[in-house]
Design a protein around this motif. Structure first.
Motif, mmCIF file in Angstrom:
data_model
loop_
_atom_site.group_PDB
_atom_site.id
_atom_site.type_symbol
_atom_site.label_atom_id
_atom_site.label_comp_id
_atom_site.label_asym_id
_atom_site.label_seq_id
_atom_site.Cartn_x
_atom_site.Cartn_y
_atom_site.Cartn_z
ATOM 1 N N LEU A 4 0.846 -1.184 0.000
ATOM 2 C CA LEU A 4 0.000 0.000 0.000
ATOM 3 C C LEU A 4 0.889 1.244 0.000
ATOM 4 O O LEU A 4 0.596 2.241 -0.646
ATOM 5 C CB LEU A 4 -0.856 -0.036 1.266
ATOM 6 N N CYS A 5 1.979 1.184 0.756
ATOM 7 C CA CYS A 5 2.866 2.352 0.878
ATOM 8 C C CYS A 5 4.204 2.124 0.186
ATOM 9 O O CYS A 5 4.739 3.021 -0.455
ATOM 10 C CB CYS A 5 3.118 2.665 2.342
ATOM 11 N N SER A 12 -4.536 8.321 9.908
ATOM 12 C CA SER A 12 -3.967 7.029 9.567
ATOM 13 C C SER A 12 -3.638 7.031 8.090
ATOM 14 O O SER A 12 -4.517 7.117 7.249
ATOM 15 C CB SER A 12 -4.966 5.917 9.884
ATOM 16 N N GLN A 13 -2.336 6.935 7.824
ATOM 17 C CA GLN A 13 -1.919 6.940 6.427
ATOM 18 C C GLN A 13 -2.571 5.767 5.701
ATOM 19 O O GLN A 13 -2.987 5.887 4.556
ATOM 20 C CB GLN A 13 -0.399 6.846 6.332
ATOM 21 N N THR A 43 -6.230 4.036 1.565
ATOM 22 C CA THR A 43 -7.399 3.242 1.173
ATOM 23 C C THR A 43 -8.440 4.169 0.551
ATOM 24 O O THR A 43 -9.087 3.835 -0.434
ATOM 25 C CB THR A 43 -8.017 2.558 2.406
ATOM 26 N N LEU A 44 -8.569 5.356 1.159
ATOM 27 C CA LEU A 44 -9.560 6.327 0.682
ATOM 28 C C LEU A 44 -9.222 6.844 -0.711
ATOM 29 O O LEU A 44 -10.030 6.762 -1.622
ATOM 30 C CB LEU A 44 -9.621 7.499 1.667
ATOM 31 N N MET A 45 -8.008 7.378 -0.847
ATOM 32 C CA MET A 45 -7.706 8.116 -2.072
ATOM 33 C C MET A 45 -6.938 7.292 -3.102
ATOM 34 O O MET A 45 -6.877 7.653 -4.264
ATOM 35 C CB MET A 45 -6.896 9.373 -1.747
ATOM 36 N N GLY A 46 -6.306 6.214 -2.679
ATOM 37 C CA GLY A 46 -5.468 5.498 -3.626
ATOM 38 C C GLY A 46 -5.866 4.049 -3.800
ATOM 39 O O GLY A 46 -5.473 3.401 -4.746
ATOM 40 N N GLY A 53 -16.984 2.557 4.425
ATOM 41 C CA GLY A 53 -16.224 1.523 3.732
ATOM 42 C C GLY A 53 -14.744 1.544 4.038
ATOM 43 O O GLY A 53 -14.106 0.494 4.089
ATOM 44 N N ILE A 54 -14.191 2.740 4.259
ATOM 45 C CA ILE A 54 -12.738 2.772 4.456
ATOM 46 C C ILE A 54 -12.304 2.152 5.781
ATOM 47 O O ILE A 54 -11.131 1.952 5.993
ATOM 48 C CB ILE A 54 -12.155 4.202 4.341
ATOM 49 N N ARG A 55 -13.233 1.832 6.642
ATOM 50 C CA ARG A 55 -12.842 1.095 7.849
ATOM 51 C C ARG A 55 -12.577 -0.374 7.496
ATOM 52 O O ARG A 55 -12.083 -1.130 8.313
ATOM 53 C CB ARG A 55 -13.940 1.150 8.910
#
Ligand code: HEM
Lengths: 270, 607
Positions: free
Chosen positions: A66-67, B314-315, B320-323, B544-546
């Motif tokens: 992810l990162c 939280s990165q 998860t949200l934007m990428g 959803g992002i949880r």
């Protein structure tokens, strides 16, 4: 009425368009299912299999990609063999690692000990890492899994693999697997035996003495306290005993219903 | 002569008694926060003995099922319907209050009538909100008993105040609505306006409390890593994402409420038969659209602020949200937001037909339209999609092959700022359409306006391009703040300047309310439907992002529904819910109208 129907038709059409676009206008990606505990049989594993396990964890459950990917969100890990000696000599380095293996483990479970320049959380001037502790809540790698990831990182980063395959770790994965298959137990005495509570706790003269005697526990402890004592033993420590002696992962194995049975039973011991 | 005066004083006293009672109730809500805050010091060490347990670790068996019912979908639909109605009934009083105040200042009764008509519509919606809230709680207790138990232990006290505020809200709303015609003129009108203010204070507090629950699930606070509650309720309420969501919701709700009453006006306009009625509803639709646009303009900023805060918390969740897979959801979001901006602008352009002087500006409109569509396309362009490897394979690479460079944040920020700026320009043209400036320096003033806009546009583009393509990743977002400032400065300066240029301006002719094509009304429907749907979509992403967590990192979702569905599936659920909502809204409007219908059955009643 005609106007009304026209408006209704228009509304349905609009919603239909949005739904259609979402279904057919963009790719339908099946998101990865929630991570599952893998059943690890470490005793019969070769080093290559162990590294392959690390790679699977790296790409899957560990969510590392992810990162750690080509987009510059986190440092690339392909040149660890060269990078780590430099990190260890960095004047900002305050950790305790002496070699690559220790550095990697530290990076995974205590990411903020050393933050690679330019990658820290915004506004913390590289003192706090945005990377989560991989053994913590959100990723939850076990000790053996961390070792496997480190083996993979050493292997893929051009370093010698120094990690050993842990043999003596009681794998949570196994318990989980067998926990899933079994029926809930309703008899508190059976539960006490099943979860080996009696190995440490004495009740009415039977059992071990590693932990406090529970024969009269219900007299001065309420249900909430008992529940917490089982699920989160280190939340508070019984006088005369030390922390970290009672297993903290009871909650992973005990079903919610069983927990209530146990709590009922203990609360009744007066 | 004396007696009636006495009675009047009595009434006044009664009103003030009521007022004091309600203020006390409202303050009780706020006061509680103070108490929580004071408690927090001692709460930490008290925690050990407060007797809170850790978050339960669940298995699939802990989720009751009912054959034939998908529990996640049931909870989802009830939650969404409740949210829509709640947003509507909380938003409408905000602008009703403002419209009422405008009416009091201008002494133009039309405002008062419009405000009343808006609030009339919310009364039925209010009951529906409560019913849907009840259904939601019922569904949660039924299908997710352990989650709701855990959350209730943490929000125990605030739940009590929630109920109390709910009663206060009902009381004030009913007095506000049924007292409208009674509390008219002079002092009474002030009492009525004060009631409106209280209604909003209570309503907003209610929303803040509700937001605490859902933000706690995203960014839990006041609990340790195992979920053991420290007893500090204020920490749990005032968690990391509480305020970012509060702000975005507050603004979005106003825009949403405006768009829904706009649809109401549009429908009344289309079905009106008398000229006078058409004029009235045209004017109402115009005002509703105005409200929606005013709230729409700051929304993208509030949205990016929210996203930045999610990222900061939280990165992992941010990515998860934007990428992650949700990145595609933002493409759908872009389509919807584009639709919102275009339909709001289109409505303004159509509305210029109300004035005979608008011809002078119509030639510019096509350029605005071109810029809006262009900006929309840039916003709409996907960029990096970071997924797990399996997801990557099914997509064939993280970047959109051709459009990659347009998908990055600075390009999108540039597009958003241009979109907002050109909407402001549309609005300026609309305002100018019916006026002829008489000040001597018109030419110079206009030249300044042109220079201002041109310089601003160049600056925004420059910032976007420079930071987007010629600096390293870390600085990419640096463009957004000066860009936003540019946009704001232009808007403020140009509006101020225009008000001077048009000081004492001549009117071209009277504004002809009602002279607007029927298709403009469809722009209002489009606005309302898009808003509704967008809200449903964003509600989904928020939850959803949880991913597979009930409470992020603390309480895992072990139900069979813990997986994240595809966007198509989510869109279908949202669509079905939106259709149900629209049907209910039509019912609400219909009920509001039935009240004024009278049937005189000849010969039915004894003479
Ligand atoms: C013109 C631009 C925007 C509009 C019209 C808009 C509209 C909305 C609406 C109507 C909601 C639902 C609010 C509610 O549930 O009460 C919402 C929620 C949300 N929006 Fe936006 N938004 C905009 C920009 C953005 C941007 C740029 C982002 C992030 C990059 C964003 C992220 C979110 C998120 C995460 C939520 C869910 C939070 C919640 O449930 O309240 N929005 N938005």
């Amino acid at each position: 009425m005609r106007q009304f129907l026209a408006v209704v038709a228009f509304t349905l059409l609009t919603i239909g368009f949005f739904a259609g676009y979402s279904n057919f206008g963009i790719p339908q990606i099946e998101p990865a299912p929630p991570p599952k505990e893998e059943k690890l049989d470490l005793s019969s594993m070769t080093m290559d299999q162990f590294i392959a396990l690390g790679e699977r964890l790296f790409n899957g459950k560990g969510t590392c990609t992810l990162c750690h990917n080509a987009l510059g969100r986190a440092p690339m890990l392909g040149t660890i063999a060269d990078a780590v000696p430099k990190r260890l000599k960095d004047p900002r380095y305050t950790g305790e690692a002496g070699d690559i293996e220790e550095y990697l483990i530290e990076s995974l479970v205590e990411p903020s000990v050393f933050v690679v320049a330019g990658f820290g959380k915004k506004g913390t001037n590289d003192t706090e890492s945005p990377m989560p502790d991989v053994s913590g809540g959100s990723i939850g790698l076990s000790e053996a899994e961390v070792a496997a990831v480190v083996a993979y990182l050493q292997d893929s980063g051009g370093a010698e693999v120094t990690v050993e395959i842990p043999q003596d770790i009681d794998e949570e994965g196994d318990d989980e697997e067998e926990g899933e298959a079994r029926e809930a137990v309703n008899d508190p005495k059976k539960l006490m035996a099943m979860f080996t509570c009696d190995a440490c706790h004495m009740i009415n003269g039977v059992g071990g003495d590693v932990g406090p005697n529970l024969s009269k526990i219900g007299a001065n402890r309420d249900r909430a306290y008992l529940r917490r004592a089982i699920l989160d033993p280190n939340a508070e420590i019984a006088t005369g005993f030390e922390a970290d002696m009672m297993p903290a992962d009871m909650g992973e194995q005990i079903y919610v219903k069983e927990l209530e049975v146990l709590v009922d039973y203990l609360a009744g011991l007066k | 002569m004396n007696r009636p005066r006495h009675m009047k004083t009595g009434t006044r006293l009664a009103i003030f008694g009521l007022f004091v009672a309600l203020v006390t109730l409202t303050l009780a809500g706020f006061d509680q926060f103070g108490v929580f805050a004071a408690e927090s010091e001692s709460a930490v060490d008290a925690a050990a003995s407060t007797g809170y347990g850790p978050a339960p670790k669940l298995t699939a068996d802990d989720y009751p099922t009912i054959a034939g019912v998908n529990s996640r979908v049931a909870v989802w639909v009830f939650a969404q319907l409740h949210l829509w109605f709640a947003a509507f009934v909380l938003a409408v009083p905000i602008f009703v209050f403002i419209i009422e105040a405008i009416g009091m200042r201008t002494r133009d009764k039309r405002y008062d009538d419009m405000a009343y008509e808006f609030i009339k519509v919310t009364i039925t919606a209010y009951s529906l909100t409560a019913i849907l809230g009840g259904l939601l709680i019922f569904a949660l207790i039924l299908f997710y008993p352990h989650l709701i138990t855990y959350l209730s232990t943490i929000f125990k006290e605030s739940m009590f105040y929630y109920a109390l505020l709910f009663f206060a809200e009902s009381a004030v709303l009913y007095i506000y609505y049924y007292g409208w015609h009674w509390l008219q003129g002079g002092f009474k009108k002030w009492v009525h306006l004060t009631l409106g203010l209280m209604l909003n204070a209570v309503g907003t507090t209610l929303m803040l409390l509700a937001n605490a629950w859902l933000t706690f699930m995203m960014s839990p606070a006041g609990v340790d890593a195992a979920g053991v509650f420290s007893g500090d309720a204020w920490a749990a309420i005032h968690n990391f994402l509480w305020n970012p969501i509060n702000i975005h919701r507050f603004v979005a709700n106003i825009a949403f409420g405006g768009s829904i009453v706009g649809a109401y006006a549009a429908f009344k306009f289309l079905t009106a038969t008398a000229e006078k009625e058409r004029a009235h509803y045209d004017w109402m639709g115009y005002n509703a659209n105005f409200i929606a646009i005013c709230a729409l303009l700051p929304l993208p900023f509030a949205g990016y602020y929210l996203a930045a805060e999610i990222y900061a918390y939280s990165q992992q969740m941010g990515i998860t949200l934007m990428g992650g897979i949700f990145a595609w959801l933002f493409i759908i979001q872009a389509v919807l937001i584009g639709t919102l901006f275009l339909s709001a602008n289109y409505y303004l352009w159509c509305g210029m037909g109300r004035s005979d002087g608008a011809k002078r500006y119509t030639k510019y409109i096509k350029y605005i339209a071109i810029v809006l569509v262009g900006a929309f396309l840039v916003w709409f362009t996907p960029h990096t999609l970071v997924l797990t490897n399996e997801e990557l394979k099914s997509l064939g690479g993280p970047h959109h092959t051709i459009l990659g460079p347009l998908g990055i944040m600075p390009a999108k920020n540039t597009a958003v700022n241009l979109m907002i700026l050109f909407t402001a320009l549309s609005f300026m043209f609309y305002r100018r359409a019916n006026k002829i400036a008489t000040v001597s320096w018109v030419k110079a003033g206009n030249a300044v306006q042109v220079a201002l806009y041109s310089a601003g546009i160049v600056n925004i583009m420059f910032l976007g391009i420079y930071h987007g393509y010629f600096t390293n990743t870390v600085y990419k977002v640096a463009a957004s703040i000066p860009q936003v400032l540019t946009t704001l400065v232009i808007m403020v300066v140009s509006i101020t300047l225009d008000s001077f240029i048009y000081r004492g301006a001549k009117e071209v002719g009277p504004l002809r309310w009602g002279r607007i094509p029927a298709r403009a009304q469809y722009a209002l429907f489009l606005l309302a439907v898009s808003f509704t749907w967008l809200m449903g979509l964003m509600g989904y992403i928020r939850s959803g992002i949880r991913q597979h967590w009930h409470v992020l990192d603390i309480m895992r979702d072990a139900s069979p529904d813990a997986f994240t569905p595809t966007l198509g599936y989510a869109a279908n659920v949202v669509s079905v819910a939106a259709i149900i909502f629209m049907a209910m809204v039509i019912f609400v409007f219909w009920i509001a109208q039935v009240g004024s219908n009278k049937t005189l059955p000849a010969g039915y009643w004894k003479e």
